[in-house]
Design a protein around this motif. Structure first.
Motif, PDB file in Angstrom:
ATOM      1  N   GLN A 128       0.880  -1.273  -0.023  1.00 18.96           N
ATOM      2  CA  GLN A 128      -0.074   0.007  -0.018  1.00 18.96           C
ATOM      3  C   GLN A 128       0.934   1.274   0.008  1.00 18.96           C
ATOM      4  OE1 GLN A 128      -2.065   1.048   3.495  1.00 18.96           O
ATOM      5  NE2 GLN A 128      -4.134   1.030   2.474  1.00 18.96           N
ATOM      6  N   ALA A 129       2.307   1.106   0.407  1.00 19.49           N
ATOM      7  CA  ALA A 129       2.959   2.279   0.477  1.00 19.49           C
ATOM      8  C   ALA A 129       3.015   3.337  -0.808  1.00 19.49           C
ATOM      9  CB  ALA A 129       4.512   1.796   1.032  1.00 19.49           C
ATOM     10  N   PRO A 130       3.156   2.707  -1.880  1.00 13.93           N
ATOM     11  CA  PRO A 130       3.319   3.720  -3.248  1.00 13.93           C
ATOM     12  C   PRO A 130       2.039   4.563  -3.076  1.00 13.93           C
ATOM     13  CG  PRO A 130       4.306   1.522  -3.843  1.00 13.93           C
ATOM     14  CD  PRO A 130       3.533   1.418  -2.142  1.00 13.93           C
ATOM     15  N   ALA A 131       0.900   3.707  -3.269  1.00 14.14           N
ATOM     16  CA  ALA A 131      -0.286   4.426  -3.330  1.00 14.14           C
ATOM     17  C   ALA A 131      -0.552   5.498  -2.098  1.00 14.14           C
ATOM     18  CB  ALA A 131      -1.425   3.632  -3.159  1.00 14.14           C
ATOM     19  N   ARG A 132      -0.230   5.141  -0.930  1.00 17.35           N
ATOM     20  CA  ARG A 132      -0.233   6.116  -0.010  1.00 17.35           C
ATOM     21  C   ARG A 132       0.569   7.469  -0.182  1.00 17.35           C
ATOM     22  NH1 ARG A 132       0.707   2.683   4.025  1.00 17.35           N
ATOM     23  NH2 ARG A 132       2.938   3.361   4.547  1.00 17.35           N
ATOM     24  N   GLN A 133       1.769   7.175  -0.458  1.00 13.71           N
ATOM     25  CA  GLN A 133       2.555   8.285  -0.866  1.00 13.71           C
ATOM     26  C   GLN A 133       2.037   9.092  -1.956  1.00 13.71           C
ATOM     27  OE1 GLN A 133       5.838   9.007   0.774  1.00 13.71           O
ATOM     28  NE2 GLN A 133       5.616  10.879  -0.449  1.00 13.71           N
ATOM     29  N   ARG A 134       1.663   8.518  -3.056  1.00 13.15           N
ATOM     30  CA  ARG A 134       0.871   9.390  -4.222  1.00 13.15           C
ATOM     31  C   ARG A 134      -0.037   9.991  -3.594  1.00 13.15           C
ATOM     32  NH1 ARG A 134       1.616   4.488  -7.179  1.00 13.15           N
ATOM     33  NH2 ARG A 134      -0.516   3.937  -6.552  1.00 13.15           N
ATOM     34  N   ALA A 135      -1.143   9.459  -2.845  1.00 13.44           N
ATOM     35  CA  ALA A 135      -2.113  10.143  -2.145  1.00 13.44           C
ATOM     36  C   ALA A 135      -1.826  11.294  -1.405  1.00 13.44           C
ATOM     37  CB  ALA A 135      -2.844   9.021  -1.259  1.00 13.44           C
ATOM     38  N   MET A 136      -0.690  11.264  -0.681  1.00 17.76           N
ATOM     39  CA  MET A 136      -0.265  12.251   0.177  1.00 17.76           C
ATOM     40  C   MET A 136       0.059  13.460  -0.778  1.00 17.76           C
ATOM     41  SD  MET A 136       2.817  12.783   2.789  1.00 17.76           S
ATOM     42  CE  MET A 136       3.915  12.816   1.453  1.00 17.76           C
ATOM     43  N   ASN A 137       0.911  13.057  -1.754  1.00 25.63           N
ATOM     44  CA  ASN A 137       1.305  14.046  -2.692  1.00 25.63           C
ATOM     45  C   ASN A 137       0.120  14.886  -3.409  1.00 25.63           C
ATOM     46  OD1 ASN A 137       4.154  13.631  -2.277  1.00 25.63           O
ATOM     47  ND2 ASN A 137       4.388  12.175  -3.870  1.00 25.63           N
ATOM     48  N   LEU A 138      -0.830  14.160  -3.990  1.00 25.94           N
ATOM     49  CA  LEU A 138      -1.906  14.817  -4.679  1.00 25.94           C
ATOM     50  C   LEU A 138      -2.457  15.458  -3.767  1.00 25.94           C
ATOM     51  CD1 LEU A 138      -3.509  14.739  -7.050  1.00 25.94           C
ATOM     52  CD2 LEU A 138      -4.823  12.642  -6.419  1.00 25.94           C
ATOM     53  N   ALA A 139      -3.015  15.102  -2.488  1.00 25.39           N
ATOM     54  CA  ALA A 139      -3.679  15.838  -1.587  1.00 25.39           C
ATOM     55  C   ALA A 139      -3.030  17.344  -1.350  1.00 25.39           C
ATOM     56  CB  ALA A 139      -3.845  15.244  -0.283  1.00 25.39           C
ATOM     57  N   ARG A 140      -1.606  17.222  -1.104  1.00 29.78           N
ATOM     58  CA  ARG A 140      -1.008  18.433  -0.767  1.00 29.78           C
ATOM     59  C   ARG A 140      -0.877  19.418  -2.004  1.00 29.78           C
ATOM     60  NH1 ARG A 140       3.967  16.403  -0.034  1.00 29.78           N
ATOM     61  NH2 ARG A 140       4.301  16.639  -2.387  1.00 29.78           N
ATOM     62  N   ASN A 141      -0.701  18.767  -3.236  1.00 30.04           N
ATOM     63  CA  ASN A 141      -0.476  19.537  -4.371  1.00 30.04           C
ATOM     64  C   ASN A 141      -1.876  20.084  -4.801  1.00 30.04           C
ATOM     65  OD1 ASN A 141       2.240  19.139  -4.551  1.00 30.04           O
ATOM     66  ND2 ASN A 141       2.087  17.558  -6.107  1.00 30.04           N
ATOM     67  N   THR A 142      -2.897  19.396  -4.564  1.00 32.37           N
ATOM     68  CA  THR A 142      -4.441  19.928  -4.624  1.00 32.37           C
ATOM     69  C   THR A 142      -4.675  21.315  -3.757  1.00 32.37           C
ATOM     70  OG1 THR A 142      -5.201  17.837  -5.670  1.00 32.37           O
ATOM     71  CG2 THR A 142      -6.729  19.155  -4.906  1.00 32.37           C
ATOM     72  N   VAL A 143      -4.444  20.985  -2.533  1.00 29.24           N
ATOM     73  CA  VAL A 143      -4.865  22.009  -1.864  1.00 29.24           C
ATOM     74  C   VAL A 143      -3.847  23.275  -1.883  1.00 29.24           C
ATOM     75  CG1 VAL A 143      -4.780  22.627   0.699  1.00 29.24           C
ATOM     76  CG2 VAL A 143      -5.846  20.538  -0.155  1.00 29.24           C
ATOM     77  N   VAL A 144      -2.514  22.915  -2.298  1.00 35.96           N
ATOM     78  CA  VAL A 144      -1.789  24.087  -2.417  1.00 35.96           C
ATOM     79  C   VAL A 144      -2.351  25.100  -3.659  1.00 35.96           C
ATOM     80  CG1 VAL A 144       0.585  24.836  -3.558  1.00 35.96           C
ATOM     81  CG2 VAL A 144       0.278  23.327  -1.313  1.00 35.96           C
ATOM     82  N   LYS A 145      -2.562  24.223  -4.736  1.00 38.48           N
ATOM     83  CA  LYS A 145      -3.119  24.919  -5.872  1.00 38.48           C
ATOM     84  C   LYS A 145      -4.578  25.800  -5.508  1.00 38.48           C
ATOM     85  CE  LYS A 145      -1.562  22.132  -9.624  1.00 38.48           C
ATOM     86  NZ  LYS A 145      -2.125  21.293 -10.763  1.00 38.48           N
ATOM     87  N   LEU A 146      -5.211  25.145  -4.732  1.00 39.12           N
ATOM     88  CA  LEU A 146      -6.410  25.822  -4.466  1.00 39.12           C
ATOM     89  C   LEU A 146      -6.411  26.995  -3.558  1.00 39.12           C
ATOM     90  CD1 LEU A 146      -8.772  22.875  -3.395  1.00 39.12           C
ATOM     91  CD2 LEU A 146      -9.255  24.302  -5.397  1.00 39.12           C
ATOM     92  N   ASN A 147      -5.265  26.888  -2.902  1.00 44.95           N
ATOM     93  CA  ASN A 147      -5.082  28.097  -1.825  1.00 44.95           C
ATOM     94  C   ASN A 147      -4.010  29.094  -2.464  1.00 44.95           C
ATOM     95  OD1 ASN A 147      -6.901  27.545   0.349  1.00 44.95           O
ATOM     96  ND2 ASN A 147      -5.806  25.628   0.399  1.00 44.95           N
ATOM     97  N   GLY A 148      -3.765  29.082  -3.900  1.00 45.18           N
ATOM     98  CA  GLY A 148      -2.950  30.156  -4.301  1.00 45.18           C
ATOM     99  C   GLY A 148      -1.546  30.035  -4.647  1.00 45.18           C
ATOM    100  N   GLY A 149      -1.020  28.564  -4.354  1.00 43.00           N
ATOM    101  CA  GLY A 149       0.450  28.231  -4.784  1.00 43.00           C
ATOM    102  C   GLY A 149       0.932  28.599  -3.451  1.00 43.00           C
ATOM    103  N   LEU A 150       2.551  28.114  -3.583  1.00 41.22           N
ATOM    104  CA  LEU A 150       3.448  27.894  -2.433  1.00 41.22           C
ATOM    105  C   LEU A 150       3.878  29.458  -2.110  1.00 41.22           C
ATOM    106  CD1 LEU A 150       5.360  24.919  -3.218  1.00 41.22           C
ATOM    107  CD2 LEU A 150       4.015  24.997  -1.511  1.00 41.22           C
ATOM    108  N   SER A 151       3.621  30.410  -2.978  1.00 42.38           N
ATOM    109  CA  SER A 151       3.909  31.789  -2.617  1.00 42.38           C
ATOM    110  C   SER A 151       2.890  32.364  -1.809  1.00 42.38           C
ATOM    111  CB  SER A 151       4.182  32.488  -3.764  1.00 42.38           C
ATOM    112  OG  SER A 151       2.889  32.560  -4.480  1.00 42.38           O
ATOM    113  N   GLN A 152       1.579  31.831  -1.594  1.00 43.96           N
ATOM    114  CA  GLN A 152       0.782  32.296  -0.805  1.00 43.96           C
ATOM    115  C   GLN A 152       0.279  31.375   0.383  1.00 43.96           C
ATOM    116  OE1 GLN A 152      -2.468  34.043  -2.583  1.00 43.96           O
ATOM    117  NE2 GLN A 152      -1.285  34.727  -4.582  1.00 43.96           N
ATOM    118  N   TYR A 153       0.508  30.099   0.069  1.00 42.74           N
ATOM    119  CA  TYR A 153       0.027  29.034   1.235  1.00 42.74           C
ATOM    120  C   TYR A 153       1.101  27.928   1.302  1.00 42.74           C
ATOM    121  CZ  TYR A 153      -2.830  24.912   2.756  1.00 42.74           C
ATOM    122  OH  TYR A 153      -3.160  23.775   3.262  1.00 42.74           O
ATOM    123  N   MET A 154       1.264  27.606   2.640  1.00 47.21           N
ATOM    124  CA  MET A 154       1.808  26.503   2.980  1.00 47.21           C
ATOM    125  C   MET A 154       1.299  25.478   3.956  1.00 47.21           C
ATOM    126  SD  MET A 154       4.955  24.758   2.452  1.00 47.21           S
ATOM    127  CE  MET A 154       5.905  26.389   1.841  1.00 47.21           C
TER     128      MET A 154
END
Length: 135
Positions: A42-68
């Motif tokens: 399950q580890a690869p799927a869990r890692q992909r899921a974390m990356n996707l969740a993080r990147n999706t929320v970062v985009k929704l909140n204006g990118g890394l220059s505005q949100y961390m």
């Protein structure tokens, strides 16, 4: 010679009793090994899921220059660590706070909470449950 039969019976019973904890221990070890195997698969799927969740929320909140997002969303070893709320056949549920870049390092309060469900294979956003003011 008649005394040997009761002694042999007692010896067999004692051996069975002595081995029963070993059988239980072996079963416990086998269950643990099966769980480790399941987690490794399950580890690869869990890692992909974390990356996707993080990147999706970062985009929704204006990118890394505005949100961390919270630091747990960058922890590769734990694949979500304390931000991973659950993992089941529905997918991976992450809940984490975020804020202006450097908020955690500076010790300031987060401003945003996000809750997002990622598919079991870690490849798609199943549901954005919440992304808004801290709650």
């Amino acid at each position: 010679m008649q005394r040997l039969t009761p002694i042999a019976g007692a010896l067999a019973a004692a051996t069975a009793l002595a081995l029963s904890p070993v059988a239980g221990f072996t079963q416990g070890v086998n269950q643990t090994l099966e769980r480790i195997d399941q987690l490794q698969q399950q580890a690869p799927a869990r890692q992909r899921a974390m990356n996707l969740a993080r990147n999706t929320v970062v985009k929704l909140n204006g990118g890394l220059s505005q949100y961390m997002p919270a630091a747990c969303m960058f922890a590769s070893g734990g694949s979500g660590g304390s931000c991973l709320v659950s993992s089941n056949d529905q997918g991976f549920l992450f809940r984490f706070n975020g804020g202006a870049p450097g908020w955690q390092q500076l010790g300031t309060a987060p401003t945003t909470t996000s809750e997002i469900l990622i598919s079991p294979d870690g490849r798609t956003v199943a549901q954005l449950i919440y992304n808004g003011p801290l709650r």
